[in-house]
Design an enzyme around this catalytic site. Structure first.
Site, mmCIF file in Angstrom:
data_model
loop_
_atom_site.group_PDB
_atom_site.id
_atom_site.type_symbol
_atom_site.label_atom_id
_atom_site.label_comp_id
_atom_site.label_asym_id
_atom_site.label_seq_id
_atom_site.Cartn_x
_atom_site.Cartn_y
_atom_site.Cartn_z
ATOM 1 N N LYS A 24 -3.654 -26.762 -36.455
ATOM 2 C CA LYS A 24 -3.606 -25.311 -36.674
ATOM 3 C C LYS A 24 -3.267 -24.965 -38.127
ATOM 4 O O LYS A 24 -3.377 -23.829 -38.549
ATOM 5 C CB LYS A 24 -2.597 -24.666 -35.726
ATOM 6 C CG LYS A 24 -3.048 -24.662 -34.245
ATOM 7 C CD LYS A 24 -1.981 -24.053 -33.343
ATOM 8 C CE LYS A 24 -2.289 -24.127 -31.867
ATOM 9 N NZ LYS A 24 -3.143 -23.020 -31.383
ATOM 10 N N LYS A 46 -5.680 -10.730 -30.091
ATOM 11 C CA LYS A 46 -4.580 -9.758 -30.022
ATOM 12 C C LYS A 46 -4.393 -9.072 -31.371
ATOM 13 O O LYS A 46 -4.192 -7.861 -31.444
ATOM 14 C CB LYS A 46 -3.279 -10.464 -29.611
ATOM 15 C CG LYS A 46 -3.332 -11.134 -28.245
ATOM 16 C CD LYS A 46 -2.135 -12.086 -28.043
ATOM 17 C CE LYS A 46 -2.409 -13.088 -26.942
ATOM 18 N NZ LYS A 46 -1.441 -14.218 -26.943
ATOM 19 N N HIS A 82 -10.557 -26.977 -22.044
ATOM 20 C CA HIS A 82 -9.796 -26.249 -23.062
ATOM 21 C C HIS A 82 -9.597 -26.997 -24.355
ATOM 22 O O HIS A 82 -9.005 -26.459 -25.286
ATOM 23 C CB HIS A 82 -8.416 -25.880 -22.535
ATOM 24 C CG HIS A 82 -8.435 -24.665 -21.683
ATOM 25 N ND1 HIS A 82 -8.270 -23.405 -22.191
ATOM 26 C CD2 HIS A 82 -8.637 -24.517 -20.354
ATOM 27 C CE1 HIS A 82 -8.350 -22.527 -21.209
ATOM 28 N NE2 HIS A 82 -8.576 -23.174 -20.086
ATOM 29 N N THR A 90 -6.609 -17.152 -28.715
ATOM 30 C CA THR A 90 -6.574 -15.800 -28.152
ATOM 31 C C THR A 90 -5.656 -14.905 -28.984
ATOM 32 O O THR A 90 -5.794 -13.697 -28.962
ATOM 33 C CB THR A 90 -6.072 -15.801 -26.694
ATOM 34 O OG1 THR A 90 -4.871 -16.571 -26.626
ATOM 35 C CG2 THR A 90 -7.113 -16.377 -25.763
ATOM 36 N N LYS A 125 1.812 -19.051 -33.523
ATOM 37 C CA LYS A 125 1.137 -19.921 -32.551
ATOM 38 C C LYS A 125 1.940 -21.210 -32.498
ATOM 39 O O LYS A 125 2.812 -21.443 -33.322
ATOM 40 C CB LYS A 125 -0.309 -20.200 -32.973
ATOM 41 C CG LYS A 125 -0.459 -20.570 -34.461
ATOM 42 C CD LYS A 125 -1.912 -20.780 -34.850
ATOM 43 C CE LYS A 125 -2.701 -19.514 -35.069
ATOM 44 N NZ LYS A 125 -3.773 -19.326 -34.106
ATOM 45 N N ARG A 126 1.646 -22.066 -31.504
ATOM 46 C CA ARG A 126 2.311 -23.362 -31.478
ATOM 47 C C ARG A 126 2.119 -24.071 -32.816
ATOM 48 O O ARG A 126 1.086 -23.910 -33.469
ATOM 49 C CB ARG A 126 1.743 -24.218 -30.326
ATOM 50 C CG ARG A 126 2.152 -23.750 -28.951
ATOM 51 C CD ARG A 126 3.663 -23.732 -28.786
ATOM 52 N NE ARG A 126 4.201 -25.068 -28.841
ATOM 53 C CZ ARG A 126 4.416 -25.842 -27.775
ATOM 54 N NH1 ARG A 126 4.173 -25.403 -26.573
ATOM 55 N NH2 ARG A 126 4.920 -27.056 -27.925
HETATM 56 C C1 PLP Z 1 -1.539 -15.503 -27.295
HETATM 57 C C2 PLP Z 1 -0.392 -16.413 -27.316
HETATM 58 C C3 PLP Z 1 -0.564 -17.748 -27.691
HETATM 59 C C4 PLP Z 1 -1.899 -18.313 -28.130
HETATM 60 O O1 PLP Z 1 -2.019 -18.133 -29.529
HETATM 61 P P1 PLP Z 1 -3.169 -18.884 -30.356
HETATM 62 O O2 PLP Z 1 -3.052 -18.265 -31.713
HETATM 63 O O3 PLP Z 1 -4.466 -18.543 -29.708
HETATM 64 O O4 PLP Z 1 -2.859 -20.318 -30.345
HETATM 65 C C5 PLP Z 1 0.533 -18.581 -27.704
HETATM 66 N N1 PLP Z 1 1.750 -18.124 -27.356
HETATM 67 C C6 PLP Z 1 1.963 -16.841 -27.007
HETATM 68 C C7 PLP Z 1 3.338 -16.398 -26.648
HETATM 69 C C8 PLP Z 1 0.897 -15.945 -26.957
HETATM 70 O O5 PLP Z 1 1.111 -14.688 -26.590
#
Ligand code: PLP
Length: 809
Positions: free
Chosen positions: A552, A658, A358, A654, A546-547
């Site tokens: 990022k 979404k 990952h 991911t 995101k985190r």
């Molecule tokens: C999808 C999701 C992530 C991953 O987000 P990335 O933009 O791919 O880092 C992190 N936290 C939550 C709550 C999510 O639903």
């Protein structure tokens, strides 16, 4: 499956159940009690199928897969389970008759805090897809008593509050006391000759921890499959305490008890520069050993096959390296408990285990100090040492005098256990999570392994559950899609491409615009209620959730916002397309730069929002405590999806999928799955900018980038950088960020990509103003998002790696 015939039956059962559970009249029930009552009712409905699913798998002796992951970021289960069994409407109507709104009941459920972010959410989408595709696959993890912290913003800064998500109990879990196993830590292990001239292992004076499973049903979508997510909790027993007393003294027994309770108490943040590393290793072995023991026990009892054929019936998949100890642990069970030779055990192990990588960030690669590892897991260490010795012997025979190569592939090196190398060696399959990521694994990170085992490497581009991220979170869009192309896409997300002919249809685009507007209104209402801030729903909703991490590049986003602010201040007549910039995400508690980024966003937000003139054209807001449930409100409301990581750093992402599935346009770098999104929708329907991964790599290897040169030559950048430390942003100083950008030469190329990012943002604004074209782009994104359903991903794992087949229940 048993169902509620109609709302009358629902009401009857609800009333009976409520009386038994709470001994109260209906009108005295709290919303939380209503939630729990409905949750228990759903469990009653699926309980027979849950038992049946396991029975059918065992009777047919089908091959099963167990997905081991240190995190499962499930989100709330009530609504998804109601949708899964097709009972959402009956429940809604029944509750309404009784005087409750299902929309008020659903938020009563707390998000289980069993994950940090993307990796944990991926695991949750995967088990959802396994059940939906009636595949025999289950999850295995830890039942953390406290999840990752709850995030509050106080005085612009993140504050971490404990997430005691289990306080009111968890109606979805079932404790299985009879399925408990023992996991051993510490003590001494050594080899001694047996009477017939072999070697056997003696393992003594260890401490024993009781692992008790809590099972959560994983309910398929409109099928009868109910798989299992098994979460392990550490307990001590009277006998174990007594054992400790006999091995040591009262002090040892006391320490033991404290330690056992800590094993499943906290989830650790992903950027673990933290203390408590030893406990994390204990957690990893605890989960692996408990999970494997229960699988082996079930296999022997129900399948009654030889252990030499284990891999024909069982597949263990490890989500990143946290469960990599399955390799030596399975070896231990096969050799020490089943009496199998090293060579045979190794063959079975490798054929059983598959590994998904990952990350390629060097600081995120798991390594353990040998002394700690050895003292905690002496028997496992002996096995790892033997794996390493045999492997290096092979490598040195093939490449004599090439110690650099030995170093690149060793499991034990420089006083450390290298978990990724252990995972690769012990697996018949190694995959990355997006094409660019798999390419980097083959070309650099795991290149030496790739040359040895080219056939074991593959790519499996990540996906998301279109059930949770479209059907559940955006019913308005789902229903428009039904009206346009029928509802077959709900079972087969690839059919979303049937929307393609409608992406130029004025009537459809008009309706799509209305759906997006409705979702932006919902978001705006949430913001008004929670933050008392009014954001105009006709502005561009530009979202980065995101985190928080330097790679990022939330910093790039907020610096551009600050830049816009300065432009608007100095040119009062300037007009931009109105925007609402939304941020969300947690920073690891020990990650200073990430926490300072949150503060910078909040201080800039205050400055922008309080400025009468500027705030006519832009708003900035940091939303507290981003989690799955907040995501379900945010993704559907987005116009622009910010996916701006330094190229080569984000394995897949991911969140990007979404957003796409909900019709947002990606503003992104050529990184992770953005590359595949770009391929699916083309240049006209996303905006790509910035350095490419090979250019970034070239700078790392050959140098040639100086952020101080950017500072000297670009007056905008100079102004921004100075303002980070001269008090002009709310009287605050952001020294850590300044240092990372200038003194540490901007490792993530924020300044290098700054101009390109500003241009790309202008491009977005211009496109948004051409409403027809924008809606067309939005529609194209939805139409091509079917590829990113985790059903597609799981089908690839099932056919290429696991070799499992659907089983109708
Ligand atoms: C999808 C999701 C992530 C991953 O987000 P990335 O933009 O791919 O880092 C992190 N936290 C939550 C709550 C999510 O639903």
């Amino acid at each position: 499956m048993k169902t509620w015939q109609d709302k009358e039956e629902f009401k009857k059962i609800f009333t009976e159940k409520a009386h038994v559970l709470w001994e109260k009249d209906l009108q005295d029930m709290t919303l939380n009690e209503v939630y729990q009552t409905v949750a228990y009712m759903v469990r009653d409905l699926v309980s027979q199928e849950w038992i049946r699913t396991n029975k059918v798998y065992a009777e047919k002796k089908v091959k099963q897969v167990y997905y081991f992951s240190i995190e499962f970021l499930l989100g709330r289960l009530l609504e998804s389970n109601l949708i899964g069994i097709g009972m959402e409407k009956v429940c809604r109507d029944g509750l309404q008759d009784l005087g409750w709104d299902l929309e008020d009941i659903i938020p009563q459920e707390r998000d289980p805090g069993l994950g940090n972010g993307g990796l944990g959410r991926l695991a949750a989408c995967f088990i959802d897809s396994l059940a939906a595709l009636h595949l025999p696959g289950h999850g295995c993890s830890i039942r953390y008593q406290y999840g990752l912290f709850n995030q509050r913003i106080v005085d612009d800064q993140q504050v971490e509050l404990p997430d005691n998500w289990l306080v009111n109990g968890y109606p979805w879990e079932v404790k299985k006391v009879d399925k408990a196993v023992n996991v051993h830590f510490g003590g001494n292990a050594y080899m001694r000759p047996t009477e017939d001239g072999d070697l056997e292992c003696v393992y003594e004076k260890y401490s024993s921890v009781r692992a008790v499973p809590y099972d959560v049903p994983v309910i398929g979508y409109h099928n009868n499959t109910v798989n299992t997510l098994r979460l392990w909790r550490a307990e001590y027993s009277r006998e174990d305490m007594y054992r400790e007393l006999t091995l040591g003294d009262r002090h040892r027994a006391f320490l033991y008890k404290e330690n056992v309770q800590l094993i499943s108490r906290f989830l650790y943040p992903e950027d673990s520069r933290e203390d408590g590393r030893r406990l994390r290793l204990m957690q990893e072995y605890f989960m692996v050993s408990a999970g494997l023991q229960s699988i082996v026990r079930h296999y022997k009892k129900k399948y009654r096959k030889s252990m030499y054929r284990f891999d024909q019936y069982i597949n263990i998949h490890i989500n990143d390296t946290h469960p990599a100890l399955v390799v030596p642990e399975l070896m231990r069970i096969l050799m020490d408990e089943e009496g199998i030779s090293w060579e045979a055990a190794w063959n079975v192990t490798v054929r059983t285990v598959g590994y998904t990588n990952h990350t390629i960030l060097p600081e995120a690669m798991e390594r353990w100090s040998i002394p700690m590892f050895q003292s905690l897991l002496p028997r496992i260490y002996l096995i790892v040492e033997e794996i390493n010795n045999r492997w290096l012997q092979e490598v040195r025979a093939l490449y004599p005098e090439d110690e650099a190569r030995a170093r690149d592939v060793a499991v034990l090196w420089d006083g450390q256990v290298h978990m990724a190398h252990l995972a690769v060696l012990g697996s018949h399959s190694i995959n990355g999570v997006a094409e660019i990521h798999s390419q980097i694994l083959r070309d650099s990170t795991l290149h030496q392994f790739y040359t040895c085992f080219p056939d074991r490497f593959s790519n499996k581009t990540n996906g998301i559950s279109h059930r949770r991220w479209l059907i559940q979170s955006n019913p308005q869009l789902a229903s428009l899609i039904d009206d346009t192309i029928g509802d077959a896409w709900r079972l087969d997300a690839a059919k979303l491409v049937d929307l393609e002919p409608f992406t130029g249809d004025a009537a459809f685009l008009q309706q799509l615009g209305e759906v997006k507007r409705a979702r932006k209104d919902i978001m705006a209402t949430y913001i008004k209620q929670k933050y008392n801030v009014t954001v105009p729903a006709d502005s561009i909703f530009d979202i980065q959730i995101k985190r928080i991490h330097l790679y990022k590049r939330q910093l790039l986003n907020i610096l551009h916002i600050l830049h816009l602010y300065y432009l608007l201040k100095t040119n009062p007549k300037m007009r931009i397309t109105p925007r609402t910039f939304l941020f969300g995400g947690k920073a690891a508690a020990g990650y200073g730069e990430a926490k300072q980024t949150i503060k910078l966003i909040n201080v800039v937000a205050g400055m922008v929002n309080r400025d009468r003139r500027v705030s006519r054209q832009m708003h900035v807001l940091f939303l507290e405590n981003y989690n799955v449930s907040l995501g379900q409100i945010l993704f559907p409301a987005a116009d622009v999806s910010e996916q701006i990581s330094t190229a080569g750093k984000e394995a897949s992402g991911t969140g990007n999928m979404k957003f796409m599935m909900n019709g947002a346009v990606t503003m992104g770098t050529m990184d992770g799955a953005n590359v595949e999104i770009h391929r699916e929708v083309g240049d006209d329907n996303c905006v790509i900018f910035g350095l490419r991964a090979d250019e970034v790599m070239d700078y790392y290897v050959n140098g040639g980038y100086s952020s101080w040169n950017m500072y000297s030559s670009d007056s905008h950048i100079r102004h921004l950088m100075n303002s980070l430390v001269d008090g002009s942003i709310g009287g605050e100083s952001f020294g850590m960020l300044y240092e990372s950008l200038l003194d540490r030469n901007d490792e993530y190329f924020v300044l290098k990509d700054f101009a390109a990012y500003c241009d790309a943002q202008k491009e977005i604004s211009e496109r948004y103003n051409e409403r027809k074209k924008w809606l067309h782009s939005s529609a194209v994104n939805i139409a091509h998002s079917g590829y990113f359903s985790s059903d597609r991903t799981i089908q690839q794992y099932a056919s290429d790696i696991w070799h499992i087949k659907p089983v109708k229940i």
